[in-house]
Design a protein around this motif. Structure first.
Motif, PDB file in Angstrom:
ATOM      1  N   ILE A   1       5.062  -5.142  -6.208  1.00 53.94           N
ATOM      2  CA  ILE A   1       3.693  -5.654  -6.160  1.00 53.94           C
ATOM      3  C   ILE A   1       2.838  -5.006  -7.252  1.00 53.94           C
ATOM      4  O   ILE A   1       1.989  -5.668  -7.862  1.00 53.94           O
ATOM      5  CB  ILE A   1       3.110  -5.440  -4.754  1.00 53.94           C
ATOM      6  CG1 ILE A   1       3.751  -6.450  -3.783  1.00 53.94           C
ATOM      7  CG2 ILE A   1       1.590  -5.573  -4.747  1.00 53.94           C
ATOM      8  CD1 ILE A   1       3.349  -6.287  -2.346  1.00 53.94           C
ATOM      9  N   ALA A   2       3.072  -3.726  -7.524  1.00 52.80           N
ATOM     10  CA  ALA A   2       2.342  -3.074  -8.609  1.00 52.80           C
ATOM     11  C   ALA A   2       2.616  -3.778  -9.940  1.00 52.80           C
ATOM     12  O   ALA A   2       1.700  -3.974 -10.759  1.00 52.80           O
ATOM     13  CB  ALA A   2       2.736  -1.600  -8.690  1.00 52.80           C
ATOM     14  N   LYS A   3       3.876  -4.171 -10.161  1.00 56.05           N
ATOM     15  CA  LYS A   3       4.223  -4.899 -11.394  1.00 56.05           C
ATOM     16  C   LYS A   3       3.510  -6.250 -11.424  1.00 56.05           C
ATOM     17  O   LYS A   3       3.051  -6.706 -12.487  1.00 56.05           O
ATOM     18  CB  LYS A   3       5.733  -5.107 -11.471  1.00 56.05           C
ATOM     19  CG  LYS A   3       6.547  -3.825 -11.540  1.00 56.05           C
ATOM     20  CD  LYS A   3       6.314  -3.065 -12.824  1.00 56.05           C
ATOM     21  CE  LYS A   3       7.196  -1.828 -12.902  1.00 56.05           C
ATOM     22  NZ  LYS A   3       6.918  -1.030 -14.120  1.00 56.05           N
TER      23      LYS A   3
ATOM     24  N   ASP B   1       0.786  -1.227   0.000  1.00 56.84           N
ATOM     25  CA  ASP B   1       0.000   0.000   0.000  1.00 56.84           C
ATOM     26  C   ASP B   1       0.819   1.279   0.000  1.00 56.84           C
ATOM     27  O   ASP B   1       0.281   2.349  -0.237  1.00 56.84           O
ATOM     28  CB  ASP B   1      -0.942   0.005   1.211  1.00 56.84           C
ATOM     29  CG  ASP B   1      -2.148   0.888   0.989  1.00 56.84           C
ATOM     30  OD1 ASP B   1      -2.762   0.767  -0.079  1.00 56.84           O
ATOM     31  OD2 ASP B   1      -2.456   1.701   1.881  1.00 56.84           O
ATOM     32  N   SER B   2       2.102   1.215   0.305  1.00 57.49           N
ATOM     33  CA  SER B   2       2.884   2.442   0.361  1.00 57.49           C
ATOM     34  C   SER B   2       4.355   2.091   0.325  1.00 57.49           C
ATOM     35  O   SER B   2       4.733   0.967   0.648  1.00 57.49           O
ATOM     36  CB  SER B   2       2.482   3.213   1.621  1.00 57.49           C
ATOM     37  OG  SER B   2       3.482   3.460   2.483  1.00 57.49           O
TER      38      SER B   2
ATOM     39  N   VAL C   1      10.443  -6.700 -11.360  1.00 56.41           N
ATOM     40  CA  VAL C   1      10.269  -7.110  -9.957  1.00 56.41           C
ATOM     41  C   VAL C   1      11.631  -7.277  -9.286  1.00 56.41           C
ATOM     42  O   VAL C   1      11.820  -6.878  -8.125  1.00 56.41           O
ATOM     43  CB  VAL C   1       9.434  -8.399  -9.864  1.00 56.41           C
ATOM     44  CG1 VAL C   1       9.454  -8.966  -8.441  1.00 56.41           C
ATOM     45  CG2 VAL C   1       8.009  -8.139 -10.314  1.00 56.41           C
ATOM     46  N   SER C   2      12.589  -7.852 -10.003  1.00 54.53           N
ATOM     47  CA  SER C   2      13.931  -8.025  -9.434  1.00 54.53           C
ATOM     48  C   SER C   2      14.558  -6.685  -9.083  1.00 54.53           C
ATOM     49  O   SER C   2      15.122  -6.500  -8.000  1.00 54.53           O
ATOM     50  CB  SER C   2      14.828  -8.782 -10.405  1.00 54.53           C
ATOM     51  OG  SER C   2      14.294 -10.048 -10.709  1.00 54.53           O
ATOM     52  N   LEU C   3      14.459  -5.732 -10.001  1.00 56.92           N
ATOM     53  CA  LEU C   3      15.011  -4.397  -9.744  1.00 56.92           C
ATOM     54  C   LEU C   3      14.310  -3.736  -8.557  1.00 56.92           C
ATOM     55  O   LEU C   3      14.950  -3.077  -7.735  1.00 56.92           O
ATOM     56  CB  LEU C   3      14.872  -3.526 -10.997  1.00 56.92           C
ATOM     57  CG  LEU C   3      15.764  -3.888 -12.182  1.00 56.92           C
ATOM     58  CD1 LEU C   3      15.395  -3.038 -13.399  1.00 56.92           C
ATOM     59  CD2 LEU C   3      17.239  -3.689 -11.835  1.00 56.92           C
ATOM     60  N   ALA C   4      12.991  -3.910  -8.473  1.00 57.48           N
ATOM     61  CA  ALA C   4      12.236  -3.283  -7.386  1.00 57.48           C
ATOM     62  C   ALA C   4      12.628  -3.870  -6.031  1.00 57.48           C
ATOM     63  O   ALA C   4      12.824  -3.133  -5.056  1.00 57.48           O
ATOM     64  CB  ALA C   4      10.736  -3.448  -7.631  1.00 57.48           C
TER      65      ALA C   4
END
Length: 853
Positions: free
Chosen positions: A724-726, A654-655, A711-714
């Protein structure tokens, strides 16, 4: 179609992980190591969603690094000593140890269902003798190394809890537990010589590149390096032996604005006057009722007593300044004496105004500014101001320039010496309470202070103590306190002070590397596992805990318990935000506030009413979860309703992790629905005929590899919400995909792998459903195919006069002129132009088309 049932799934996979001991860490020469550690909790009895967020973040990193080929150490323990246990013992009539160990079991029972990848075989509790005996052994080593000493010191004394409090345990002048007004008291205390390391601890901050800048700044300010002037005022009519008053100032440029000299109530001159003058004694006694914290001093009323003594100004010996004993001056800072320049210090301004002392400006905002001030004028040291009473150089100078000029001037005149000082003071570790690590020394009338023999360690706390009488029960326990001297054998007395709990938490990270060893550490294990690669915890520990741990690592290295490479123990630090929740409040008897738990309340839009009776309650939005306000959410309630994976997913999604996140029932419900959707997608794909054809396989595989990369970079950058957005986006693509069975199965298995650090139970079940080999917890992290990240086409938005009107998909290498033709031929662009000829068309390759009409 089967149904997503977290209660069945999560218990099954946790049992599988435990049975295989897949999170048990052992040294492995063939793998790079990774040590991830969250600040260990105090066993208060219940965990809350703040704990869940903290440990989920660490778990994501631990699982991700394990999948990426690292040998991961991810341990857990309990910061288990402290005053709260003694308070509970007094309130509940039980032993602090019984209360603490029961809380550990309760909290462990809450944490286990969350599925954290913790090596529970390394669990430690700082209150266990097997832990603190090694702390006592290191204490003895550090005494011998000259790192620990005793002296008299003025301390914060809680008259109800009857113990010394550290500055951070004093809130608005009151004890953090008892609420009693804190007093100053002089006691003989044990100290660590942390101030000897001031410059080293300061300069080494530059090497901590993976720490938040705000934390490094907080530590820098706490260490407080300053350049100033040390000099002395000569006294007039002072008692014998006090012909000079030494002063250290960081603002020698304001010396010409001095209007009084202030000394601490604990200054030697004040003590001498106190002994012979009842009026002084009464005033000093009143001063000692105040705390020693900066907050207490800054917010309290500034009080002084004119001693009748005067000092001569060093540049005008005919000019005499009064000497006051002042309640806002501490003996521990500088020399315990200051000169007051009311024009440029608000505290001095308030004092001078109260006692009718001169207010003399030494600098002004401009040459023609009014020197009559209504409050202190305190510009930044880097701001240029007009010095109307300066020492040398141009009248327009910054504070920094003027300070250097003043020091040079004073040195040339023989008035004083420029010196560098630090705000950091030695660490007082003595606490007058039972529930702490006993200090392993004995007081002998013949031999003095004698360390206990190491073969006699641990010095255990006695079990048979009572708390009916205020104060430290160790002082009253004759059988424990009275022992023979380890040196001469004569009757002696144990030290009854115990150690500050900050000591316990200043080395636990090192103990985790060999938690069952017969020595504090094992050098081979410490060499392999240290440093902590990623440390995670709240910013409230940014100063003292981290500073003390940095000092302790140096002390342990100096005494042979850590390698030199571990002198800075935490390579990377992340400080997470809090989990908040609305507070529900109503009025009770005598209009006192009554706070209600979230489960007691029903929400109707922006209104809240009690389920029992329907009375409306006030909503205070987004406040830190607090037991005192009852706005806490029990993780076990969430797990029973939605499952652990839902709780984990929501606190991450969420944040950004460094910011606060508000827990809401609707947010948890939405997270659960999404995980159910993922489950249903997997179930659908599992039911497809093997080899079933489809269309768009290449497009789906391209999305797979793009998502792996993103996702890995995030995760690498702690952008868990971005990851999670991805994953939300990829799930939507997969749900709509018309690709064949093989491509969709590959996609959902990849989705499970990418979700595994966040939702490990659901990921395991999907992996098993799709026929994955072994456990997903031991599977390798997917690697993106670079070739798949290069798209043949690109989607370009089209703006007309700054407003987005359409988009076109074109080959990535299409010529600009061709892109322009396609853009202008788009129906939406034609309609917007309405026959007008564009003045300009700007094509930014791969980015955008701008049409200016």
């Amino acid at each position: 179609m089967t149904r997503y049932t977290p209660s069945e799934i999560e218990a099954r996979w946790q049992a599988a992980w435990d049975q295989r001991e897949i999170f048990k860490a052992t040294r492995a020469a063939d793998k790079p190591k990774y040590y991830v550690l969250e600040m260990f909790p105090y066993p208060s009895g219940r965990i809350h969603m703040g704990h869940v967020r903290n440990y989920t973040m660490g778990d994501v990193i631990a699982r991700y690094k394990k999948a990426s080929g690292f040998n991961v150490l991810h341990p857990m323990g309990w910061d288990a000593f402290g005053l709260a246990a003694e308070n509970a013992a007094m309130q509940k009539g039980i032993h602090p140890g019984e209360w603490t160990y029961q809380n550990i079991e309760d909290m462990k029972g809450q944490m286990k269902p969350l599925g954290f990848s913790l090596d529970w075989s390394r669990e430690i509790a700082t209150c266990h003798p097997e832990y603190y005996r090694h702390q006592q052994a290191m204490f003895i080593d550090m005494i011998e190394a000259g790192l620990i000493y005793r002296k008299n010191a003025v301390v914060n004394w809680d008259p109800v809890d009857m113990t010394v409090l550290a500055n951070e345990q004093v809130e608005q002048g009151r004890g953090w537990r008892s609420g009693a007004l804190v007093e100053r008291r002089e006691l003989t205390q044990w100290f660590f010589k942390i101030s000897d390391y001031s410059e080293e601890l300061l300069s080494a901050l530059d090497s901590l590149e993976n720490w938040p800048a705000k934390v490094r700044l907080m530590q820098e300010n706490w260490i407080g390096k300053s350049r100033g002037l040390q000099f002395a005022f000569s006294t007039v009519d002072a008692p014998d032996g006090h012909d000079r008053i030494e002063v250290y100032t960081t603002r020698p440029d304001t010396l010409l604005g001095a209007s009084f000299v202030g000394i601490s109530p604990d200054h030697p001159l004040a003590k001498l006057l106190e002994a012979g003058d009842p009026k002084v004694a009464e005033f000093v006694a009143e001063c000692r009722k105040g705390g020693t914290t900066e907050e207490a001093i800054e917010t309290g009323e500034k009080l002084g007593l004119d001693t009748g003594i005067r000092v001569r100004h060093p540049f005008d010996t005919a000019h005499e300044l009064p000497v006051y004993i002042a309640n806002f001056i501490l003996m521990e800072y500088g020399t315990g004496a200051i000169f007051g320049c009311p024009a440029h210090d608000q505290r001095d301004f308030e004092f001078a105004t109260k006692y009718g002392l001169p207010i003399i400006s030494t600098y002004l905002p401009s040459e023609d500014a009014n020197p009559e001030l209504t409050e202190a004028y305190v510009p930044a040291k880097t701001e240029k101001v007009f010095y109307n009473r300066g020492f040398a150089g141009e009248p327009w100078q910054t504070g920094l320039e003027a300070i250097d000029a003043a020091v040079t001037f004073c040195e040339d005149k023989g008035v004083g010496q420029g010196v560098t000082k630090y705000r950091l003071r030695d660490w007082g570790l003595s606490r007058q309470r039972y529930w702490g690590c006993p200090i392993p020394v004995v007081h002998c009338d013949a031999c003095g202070v004698v360390p206990e023999k190491k073969e006699n360690l641990p010095v255990k706390l006695p079990e048979d103590v009572t708390f009916e009488t205020p104060g430290n029960p160790l002082d009253r326990h004759d059988a424990w306190r009275n022992v023979p001297c380890p040196s001469c054998g004569a009757a002696a007395r144990r030290e009854t002070d115990t150690m500050d709990t900050f000591v316990d938490s200043s080395w636990y990270f090192a103990r985790f590397t060999a938690p069952r060893a017969d020595t504090p550490t094992v050098m081979d294990d410490a060499q392999y596992w240290m440093n902590v690669d990623q440390y995670i915890g709240g910013v409230e520990h940014a100063i003292l805990h981290l500073l003390y741990a940095r000092f302790f690592a140096r002390a342990m290295q100096m005494t042979g318990h850590l390698p030199e490479s571990a002198i800075e123990p935490f390579d990377a630090l992340f400080t997470q935000g809090m989990v908040t929740h609305a507070i529900y409040r109503s009025k009770g008897a005598d209009d006192r506030p009554v706070f209600h738990y979230p489960e007691e309340v029903e929400l109707h839009g922006d209104r809240a009413v009690l389920k029992d009776g329907g009375a409306e309650v006030q909503i205070i939005p987004s406040a830190k979860m607090s037991k005192s306000k009852n706005n806490v959410v029990d993780p076990l309630n969430i797990i029973s309703s939605y499952g652990a994976d839902t709780a984990r997913w929501f606190v991450l999604s969420d944040s950004p992790p460094e910011r606060d996140v508000e827990w809401t029932a609707s947010g948890a419900e939405a997270a659960y629905k999404h995980l159910s959707r993922v489950w249903n997608i997997s179930d659908r794909i599992a039911g497809m005929d093997e080899g079933a054809p489809g269309e768009g396989d290449d497009d789906l595989r391209r999305e797979i590899h793009k998502t792996i990369n993103d996702v890995s970079l995030a995760i690498d950058s702690f952008g868990f919400n971005a990851a999670i957005a991805k994953l939300y986006g990829f799930t939507a693509v997969l749900q709509k995909s018309k690709a064949g069975q093989a491509a969709q199965r590959e996609a959902v298995m990849t989705l499970a792998q990418l979700m595994a650090p966040m939702t490990p139970h659901l990921a395991e079940d999907i992996w098993a459903t799709q026929g994955g080999e072994g456990l997903i917890a031991t599977a390798d992290w997917p690697v993106a195919d670079e070739a798949m990240l290069v798209s043949d086409t690109v989607t370009l938005p089209i703006q007309v006069n700054g407003k987005r009107r359409a988009e076109i998909e074109v080959p990535a290498d299409m010529d600009k002129a061709e892109v322009e033709k396609l853009a202008l031929a788009h129906e939406a662009v034609i309609r917007t132009l309405d026959g007008a000829t564009p003045k300009k068309v700007i094509v930014v390759p791969g980015r955008i088309v701008n049409v200016v009409a």
